[in-house]
Motif scaffolding. Structure first.
Motif, PDB file in Angstrom:
ATOM      1  N   GLY A 113      90.461  26.948  33.487  1.00 28.69           N
ATOM      2  CA  GLY A 113      89.907  28.347  33.795  1.00 28.69           C
ATOM      3  C   GLY A 113      91.047  29.092  34.399  1.00 28.69           C
ATOM      4  O   GLY A 113      90.973  30.094  34.062  1.00 28.69           O
ATOM      5  N   LEU A 114      91.764  28.377  35.267  1.00 31.38           N
ATOM      6  CA  LEU A 114      92.849  29.255  36.035  1.00 31.38           C
ATOM      7  C   LEU A 114      94.150  29.756  34.848  1.00 31.38           C
ATOM      8  O   LEU A 114      94.237  30.876  34.778  1.00 31.38           O
TER       9      LEU A 114
ATOM     10  N   LEU B   3      86.023  17.728  35.926  1.00 29.74           N
ATOM     11  CA  LEU B   3      85.800  19.261  36.675  1.00 29.74           C
ATOM     12  C   LEU B   3      87.148  19.733  36.958  1.00 29.74           C
ATOM     13  O   LEU B   3      87.386  21.138  36.961  1.00 29.74           O
ATOM     14  N   VAL B   4      88.111  18.885  37.474  1.00 25.30           N
ATOM     15  CA  VAL B   4      89.368  19.474  37.878  1.00 25.30           C
ATOM     16  C   VAL B   4      90.207  19.969  36.516  1.00 25.30           C
ATOM     17  O   VAL B   4      90.693  21.004  36.750  1.00 25.30           O
ATOM     18  N   LEU B   5      90.023  19.167  35.432  1.00 28.85           N
ATOM     19  CA  LEU B   5      90.644  19.815  34.105  1.00 28.85           C
ATOM     20  C   LEU B   5      90.117  21.001  33.886  1.00 28.85           C
ATOM     21  O   LEU B   5      90.830  22.054  33.580  1.00 28.85           O
TER      22      LEU B   5
ATOM     23  N   VAL C  47      80.266  25.096  34.711  1.00 30.38           N
ATOM     24  CA  VAL C  47      80.412  26.828  34.909  1.00 30.38           C
ATOM     25  C   VAL C  47      81.235  26.997  36.353  1.00 30.38           C
ATOM     26  O   VAL C  47      82.105  27.860  36.167  1.00 30.38           O
ATOM     27  N   VAL C  48      81.014  26.342  37.466  1.00 35.33           N
ATOM     28  CA  VAL C  48      81.438  26.312  38.523  1.00 35.33           C
ATOM     29  C   VAL C  48      82.918  26.098  38.591  1.00 35.33           C
ATOM     30  O   VAL C  48      83.891  26.919  39.199  1.00 35.33           O
TER      31      VAL C  48
ATOM     32  N   ILE D 195      80.932  36.071  34.078  1.00 30.29           N
ATOM     33  CA  ILE D 195      80.342  36.962  34.797  1.00 30.29           C
ATOM     34  C   ILE D 195      80.990  36.982  36.118  1.00 30.29           C
ATOM     35  O   ILE D 195      81.346  38.132  36.500  1.00 30.29           O
ATOM     36  N   GLY D 196      81.486  35.830  36.897  1.00 32.29           N
ATOM     37  CA  GLY D 196      82.455  35.956  38.029  1.00 32.29           C
ATOM     38  C   GLY D 196      83.798  36.168  37.638  1.00 32.29           C
ATOM     39  O   GLY D 196      84.423  37.261  38.374  1.00 32.29           O
TER      40      GLY D 196
END
Length: 316
Positions: A11-12, A4-6, A207-208, A52-53
């Motif tokens: 995403g960043l 999740l961190v990866l 997704v989050v 979307i976000g």
């Protein structure tokens, strides 16, 4: 937790590039999800739900910094949404075995296009200020939306270079308008995937994670859009996409290349990628030097002009 961190870091980083280059969030994120074995339709659905976000925050940030042409957003965004919904339902109907190589082939083509376009041409300029017609933007939106949902990314790689190549909209407004209109594409694609596959293979945590990383990066990218060299970023991102998807295709049932062939191909790609990055950096530096010299020359002419324009006083 580590995954999740990866994903959040991906995403960043992807949003930093996307927000400053006008492309690559979806392609980069989907490439990673495919590399760790995610179902192609689920990978694209995951990325589009996160988008979307990220696109909403990115669009607001670009608007605040004056990087958005709303006429362009509407003319390309609505057809893009239609194309994205159609592409999502098409991808959802394919089997996993058929879709994985197909998606990698699409991503590879996009990666080659990004790498070549920005290494060779950089950001083209000319004809600034002329209106972009609906008959140009509508088909572009339909194609871009379809490619985006079937390839897990492609709205930016299709739309941004095409508009920049027209020379009618300055780069920062091209990037800001494409990023903002992508919100419509992400919503339509997500609806298409929900209709096609429901929530099968889509993990809320992923997704989050992608969403959080992208939301953090979006306003920073909108601010950096005037400062980062897009030419170098394009070469760097294009190389990553090409390398990753060549790896996927060489390992797929389509090709199933032996180890020796795969490693030889990787060496060639690394060499070409390094050459492209080196060339892009040199060209960027040359452009900066040329612009500095031009500014200095204009300043010298401005200083000299008052002396040259003084009226002649007749001798007494």
């Amino acid at each position: 937790m580590r995954k999740l961190v990866l994903l959040a870091l991906v995403g960043l980083g992807a949003q930093l590039v996307d927000g400053s280059l006008g492309m690559a969030y979806g392609v980069t994120s989907t490439t990673l999800l495919l590399a760790i074995g995610t179902n192609p339709a689920a990978a694209s659905a995951t990325v589009h739900l996160a988008e979307i976000g990220t696109t909403l925050v990115s669009g607001v940030a670009h608007w605040r910094f004056g990087n958005v042409d709303w006429k362009v957003v509407l003319k390309i965004g609505v057809p893009g949404a239609i194309g994205a919904f159609a592409g999502a339902t098409f991808l959802s109907s394919l089997s996993t075995g058929a879709a994985a190589p197909l998606m990698s082939a699409i991503l590879l083509a996009l990666g080659i296009y990004i790498l070549t376009r920005f290494t060779v041409a950089g950001l083209p300029k000319g004809k600034l200020g002329k209106p972009l017609r609906k008959r140009f933007l509508a088909p572009l939106g339909l194609v871009g939306g379809f490619v985006d949902s079937t390839g897990g990314g492609g709205w930016g790689p299709v739309g941004t270079p095409a508009i920049l190549a027209s020379g009618r909209l300055e780069p920062r407004k091209t990037i800001g308008s494409i990023d903002t209109s992508e919100f419509l594409v992400a919503v339509a694609a997500s609806i298409g995937f929900i209709v096609g596959i429901g929530n099968e293979g889509v993990k809320a945590g992923w997704v989050v994670a992608l969403l959080l990383g992208g939301v953090i990066a979006a306003p920073i990218a909108a601010w950096l859009v005037r400062m980062l060299p897009p030419r170098v970023l394009g070469s760097a991102v294009g190389g990553v996409i090409v390398l990753t998807n060549v790896r996927t295709l060489l390992r797929s049932d389509w090709i199933d290349a032996p180890d020796g062939v795969r490693y030889a191909v990787y060496v060639v790609i690394y060499a070409l990628w390094a050459a492209a990055l080196t060339y892009s950096i040199r060209q960027h530096r040359a452009e900066v030097r040329a612009e500095s010299a031009e500014r200095a020359e204009r300043a010298e002419r401005a200083v000299a002009a008052p002396e040259d324009d003084r009226p002649l006083v007749p001798a007494s």
